[in-house]
Design an enzyme around this catalytic site. Structure first.
Site, mmCIF file in Angstrom:
data_model
loop_
_atom_site.group_PDB
_atom_site.id
_atom_site.type_symbol
_atom_site.label_atom_id
_atom_site.label_comp_id
_atom_site.label_asym_id
_atom_site.label_seq_id
_atom_site.Cartn_x
_atom_site.Cartn_y
_atom_site.Cartn_z
ATOM 1 N N LYS A 47 16.426 -52.454 -39.395
ATOM 2 C CA LYS A 47 17.346 -51.320 -39.518
ATOM 3 C C LYS A 47 16.479 -50.086 -39.739
ATOM 4 C CE LYS A 47 20.539 -48.858 -42.511
ATOM 5 N NZ LYS A 47 21.234 -48.752 -43.803
ATOM 6 N N TYR B 88 13.992 -52.963 -43.311
ATOM 7 C CA TYR B 88 14.749 -51.720 -43.476
ATOM 8 C C TYR B 88 13.759 -50.586 -43.636
ATOM 9 C CZ TYR B 88 18.320 -48.690 -45.793
ATOM 10 O OH TYR B 88 19.181 -47.671 -46.162
ATOM 11 N N THR C 141 23.499 -47.305 -49.613
ATOM 12 C CA THR C 141 24.860 -46.802 -49.805
ATOM 13 C C THR C 141 25.578 -47.556 -50.911
ATOM 14 O OG1 THR C 141 24.896 -46.268 -47.454
ATOM 15 C CG2 THR C 141 27.008 -46.240 -48.585
#
Length: 298
Positions: A168, A140, A51
């Site tokens: 994550k 991740y 992001t």
């Protein structure tokens, strides 16, 4: 409180605001964003993730964004610095720079472009970075960007490394996420990165979330975490879904920035190529989604 305990909650993967005229990182807007998140009850911040458009930042900008996050957070919540790279050397270099600025942990993905040709390749990559990283590592899983997933067996193996603290998962595959939870120790953090699955993941025992839209509505995400076991959690999750669907259509960095601009948190939704800003129809949908999420408050 240990880092493991501090990360049991909502971590915000920060957008990186840009000046629409110069194209540079907007330091002032970034500081304002961090204030907005801290006031909204966010438990940790994650600069230079997906992001945050990390792949569109120069090495100098990457380091500066992490430094700004550490500076403005000032120890109030942990800072997890993005350190994704395609080589062990570069990933370690990012962790070293992050450690020098005072970050608390680093976040790495599997290598992208040259994806692993066998699960053992990702295990070797993670272990070699972990051996040399001065910071603990959060892994991740985002197969849409890396070309493949971190297999549950791989995560079970690397969870034994003292410097690997958790995962994550942004795959959107709840069955996969639950499989990882079953195969890893209790002290291995499991954080849900797919906003539409946050509540069910929490109810199944996830430690928290790392959610793009917590940029735009940190207060609602903090509330969802705190009320996950009750009807109130369901109300907030239901209000997240329409905004999440809009973001999935337009891309999370552009859509999250559009939501933040709509809330007057940042002055511009500017993104860097190859991303483009959200079009007018998308903006209307995002505005409606933001209003619905905010109106879901008590």
């Amino acid at each position: 409180m240990t880092l493991h305990q501090e990360l049991q909650g909502i971590t915000c993967p920060l957008v990186t605001p840009f000046d629409p005229d110069s194209g540079d990182v907007d330091d002032d807007a970034f500081a304002t964003l961090l204030g907005h998140l801290l006031e909204g009850g966010i438990d940790a911040v994650f600069p230079c993730g997906t992001t945050g458009e990390f792949a569109s930042l120069s090495r100098e900008e990457h380091a500066r964004v992490v430094e700004l996050a550490v500076e403005h957070v000032s120890g109030r919540v942990p800072v997890l610095a993005g350190a994704a790279a395609t080589s062990v050397h570069d990933a370690v270099a990012h962790t070293e720079t992050a450690a020098e600025t005072g970050a608390d942990a680093a976040v790495i993905t599997p290598p992208y472009f040259h994806a692993a040709n066998a699960p053992e390749g990702n295990q070797r990559f993670v272990e070699r970075v972990a051996d040399r990283s001065p910071l603990p590592l959060l892994l991740y899983n985002i197969p849409v960007c890396t070309g493949g997933r971190l297999e549950p067996e791989t995560l079970a193996a690397v969870a034994a490394h003292d410097n690997v603290i958790g995962l994550k998962d942004s795959s959107g595959d709840l069955e996969y996420f639950l499989s990882v939870m079953r195969r890893t120790p209790d002290d291995f953090l499991t954080l849900q990165g797919y906003d539409a699955l946050l509540l069910p993941a929490l109810r199944m025992g996830a430690d928290g979330g790392v959610n793009a839209l917590s940029n735009a509505a940190p207060e609602r995400y903090a509330e969802l975490y705190d009320t996950a076991d009750g009807d109130r959690g369901e109300t907030v999750q239901d209000a997240i879904v329409p905004l999440f669907e809009s973001c999935a259509n337009d891309g999370f960095a552009p859509a999250t920035k559009a939501a933040l601009e709509y809330r007057d948190v940042i002055p511009s939704d500017a993104v860097r190529p190859p991303l483009v800003e959200v079009g007018e129809d998308g903006r209307e949908s995002i505005a409606s989604g933001v209003d619905g999420l905010l109106e879901s408050s008590r």
